[in-house]
Every structure is written in C-alpha cells, then in structure tokens.
Design a protein around this motif. Structure first.
Motif, PDB file in Angstrom:
ATOM      1  N   PHE A  38       0.727  -1.196  -0.068  1.00  8.25           N
ATOM      2  CA  PHE A  38       0.149  -0.018   0.110  1.00  8.25           C
ATOM      3  C   PHE A  38       0.895   1.340  -0.058  1.00  8.25           C
ATOM      4  O   PHE A  38       0.510   2.361  -0.821  1.00  8.25           O
ATOM      5  CB  PHE A  38      -1.036   0.022   0.956  1.00  8.25           C
ATOM      6  N   PHE A  41       1.618   1.918  -3.550  1.00  4.16           N
ATOM      7  CA  PHE A  41       0.558   2.252  -4.437  1.00  4.16           C
ATOM      8  C   PHE A  41       0.130   3.848  -3.923  1.00  4.16           C
ATOM      9  O   PHE A  41      -0.177   4.572  -4.957  1.00  4.16           O
ATOM     10  CB  PHE A  41      -0.556   1.508  -4.073  1.00  4.16           C
ATOM     11  N   ALA A  42       0.591   4.199  -2.876  1.00  4.13           N
ATOM     12  CA  ALA A  42       0.079   5.639  -2.354  1.00  4.13           C
ATOM     13  C   ALA A  42       1.019   6.622  -3.194  1.00  4.13           C
ATOM     14  O   ALA A  42       0.542   7.731  -3.478  1.00  4.13           O
ATOM     15  CB  ALA A  42       0.184   5.633  -0.614  1.00  4.13           C
ATOM     16  N   ILE A  45       0.164   6.912  -6.398  1.00  2.00           N
ATOM     17  CA  ILE A  45      -0.910   7.936  -6.744  1.00  2.00           C
ATOM     18  C   ILE A  45      -0.512   9.094  -7.057  1.00  2.00           C
ATOM     19  O   ILE A  45      -0.790   9.885  -7.744  1.00  2.00           O
ATOM     20  CB  ILE A  45      -2.009   7.704  -5.842  1.00  2.00           C
ATOM     21  N   LEU A  62     -10.185   5.779 -11.666  1.00  2.00           N
ATOM     22  CA  LEU A  62     -10.022   4.737 -10.440  1.00  2.00           C
ATOM     23  C   LEU A  62     -11.270   4.551  -9.754  1.00  2.00           C
ATOM     24  O   LEU A  62     -11.511   3.692  -9.215  1.00  2.00           O
ATOM     25  CB  LEU A  62      -9.264   5.901  -9.349  1.00  2.00           C
ATOM     26  N   THR A  92     -10.176   3.647  -1.539  1.00  5.51           N
ATOM     27  CA  THR A  92      -9.110   4.312  -0.789  1.00  5.51           C
ATOM     28  C   THR A  92      -8.407   5.293  -1.633  1.00  5.51           C
ATOM     29  O   THR A  92      -8.165   6.384  -1.506  1.00  5.51           O
ATOM     30  CB  THR A  92      -8.232   3.341   0.053  1.00  5.51           C
ATOM     31  N   LEU A  93      -7.734   4.656  -2.793  1.00  5.21           N
ATOM     32  CA  LEU A  93      -7.042   5.502  -3.826  1.00  5.21           C
ATOM     33  C   LEU A  93      -7.666   6.600  -4.518  1.00  5.21           C
ATOM     34  O   LEU A  93      -7.198   7.474  -4.662  1.00  5.21           O
ATOM     35  CB  LEU A  93      -6.516   4.432  -5.030  1.00  5.21           C
ATOM     36  N   LEU A  97      -6.823  10.343  -4.106  1.00  7.37           N
ATOM     37  CA  LEU A  97      -6.498  11.206  -5.356  1.00  7.37           C
ATOM     38  C   LEU A  97      -7.604  12.407  -5.446  1.00  7.37           C
ATOM     39  O   LEU A  97      -7.030  13.539  -5.732  1.00  7.37           O
ATOM     40  CB  LEU A  97      -6.823  10.332  -6.661  1.00  7.37           C
ATOM     41  N   ILE A 140      -1.460   9.113   1.483  1.00  6.72           N
ATOM     42  CA  ILE A 140      -1.305   9.464  -0.057  1.00  6.72           C
ATOM     43  C   ILE A 140      -1.170  11.040   0.210  1.00  6.72           C
ATOM     44  O   ILE A 140      -0.675  11.675  -0.556  1.00  6.72           O
ATOM     45  CB  ILE A 140      -2.767   9.376  -0.610  1.00  6.72           C
TER      46      ILE A 140
END
Length: 228
Positions: A38, A41-42, A45, A62, A92-93, A97, A140
């Motif tokens: 994660f 990935f954060a 983003i 997304l 969450t993503l 964003l 993020i």
C-alpha cells in the motif's frame, strides 16, 4: 528504480498478501510481505497526480475500477456478493486522489475549503471503512504534501503506521501480537520508494487496474476448491 518497477513490486507483494489472507491465513509471512504494497501504491498515486495529462480521466478511471472491483473483493474476502462493512483498495486510492486534487485546487485561493475537502475525504474513508481507511488517504496526502522532503515523509509514515498499530495493541492489553508487529513492515517500503529514480520504465498503465479484480476472482475460485 523506475515507476514500472515500483508497480511490479507493489503488485507482487499485494498478490502474496491476498494469497495469505484468502488461502493460507495461518502463514503470517505472506501477510508480512504484503505490508509493502500500500505505501508504494500511495506514492504512485501522487506520482500519477503530478504527471497525468488529464486529472479528470485519472479520477474517473480509479472510480470506475473501485466499482468494478467491489464484487470480486467481497467474494474473495467475505464469500458474498454484497458487503458494506469493508470497501476495496481502489476506493481508498480514489478518495486519496480526490483529496489531493481538491486540496491543490483550493489551497492558495481558499485554504479553509481545501482543508474541508481533505477532512471530507478522510471522514468518508472512515465511514465506509475503505481498505486502510483514514490512514490510507492520509498516507497519500503525506506523499503529496511533502513530496520534496523525504525526511518528513518518513516521519509522518511512522506516525501513521504507529497510529494503526498502537490502538489495537492497547486494546489487547499490550500483549505482543506478531500480526501487530508485522504491520511495521510497511515502513520497509519507504526504503524501496527512496530508490525511485523518477523514470517511467516500461509502461504497464492498465495492468494494476485489470489485475486487481481479476486476481481476486481467481483467489475466490481457488478458495472454494481449496476448502471444499
């Protein structure tokens, strides 16, 4: 280390994590490896936010895959088509964003509105219990707001991860639980992110989008054969 290499590391660690959660819950090392996914990935983003040519299409993409992935997520982790108690990582993503997009739009002209949108996204993640919840959206935001100060990124990520772990530890009377300790493995991903060289590498733009729901479906099918 290129952008595409980071994506592969995150995808593979996520796959291992989900295999552990769905098929081999007794093998805790699978979940430990999955802690790497994660934060990467954060970070990606925020990189996508900075470099995208069309932020609206990015947000929409997304959002679409958040919807597409919900049934596979429910099946893989809860064995049912419909479940409102926990939402997939794309949610969450998406919220993360959206948070940094709105914050960037208003932070100069209306700081109060910018802060309000950030709070709204954090609160939304908490209310619907998206994967990593408020901590995921906050992570993020940290990568975005401190993008030029890696020391602050490390400090804030330590705070976020500890905020995830310590309440559960306290709730269990401060008994050392291997699972809680392994959550700290998420911080290892910061070293991997620090190796990023700013280059794109070989583009795999839609791989993660497609891989996420598809691998969850396969894990669900595998779990049926595995247990029955």
């Amino acid at each position: 280390m290129s952008n595409s290499t980071l994506k592969w590391i995150a995808i593979i660690s996520m796959l291992v994590d989900h295999m552990g959660a769905v098929l081999f819950p007794q093998v805790i090392v699978f979940r430990a490896i999955g802690r790497l996914a994660f934060p990467i990935f954060a970070f990606l983003i925020t990189e996508g936010f900075i470099h995208t040519q069309n932020i609206n299409k990015y947000i929409m993409r997304l959002g679409v895959f958040a919807l597409v992935s919900e049934i596979p997520f429910n099946l893989a982790f809860y064995g049912r088509w419909f479940y409102l108690g926990h939402q997939n990582i794309f949610v969450t993503l998406f919220l993360g964003l959206l948070a940094i997009t709105l914050y960037e739009k208003y932070r100069v002209v209306d700081k109060q509105k910018a802060d309000g949108y950030l709070f709204l996204m954090l609160f939304g993640a908490f209310i619907i219990n998206s994967d990593y919840s408020i901590f995921g959206v906050l992570m993020i935001f940290v990568f975005y707001i401190f993008k030029k100060d890696f020391k602050k990124i490390v400090i804030w990520n330590v705070i976020i991860v500890l905020s995830m772990v310590l309440p559960n530890w306290a709730a269990n009377a401060f008994i050392l639980n291997p699972w809680l300790i392994l959550q700290l493995g998420a911080l290892v991903s910061l070293y991997i992110i620090h190796l990023y060289n700013g280059k794109k590498g070989k583009q795999i733009k839609y791989l993660f989008y497609m891989f996420y729901p598809v691998h969850l479906i396969f894990l669900y099918i595998a779990s049926l054969n595995f247990f029955f």
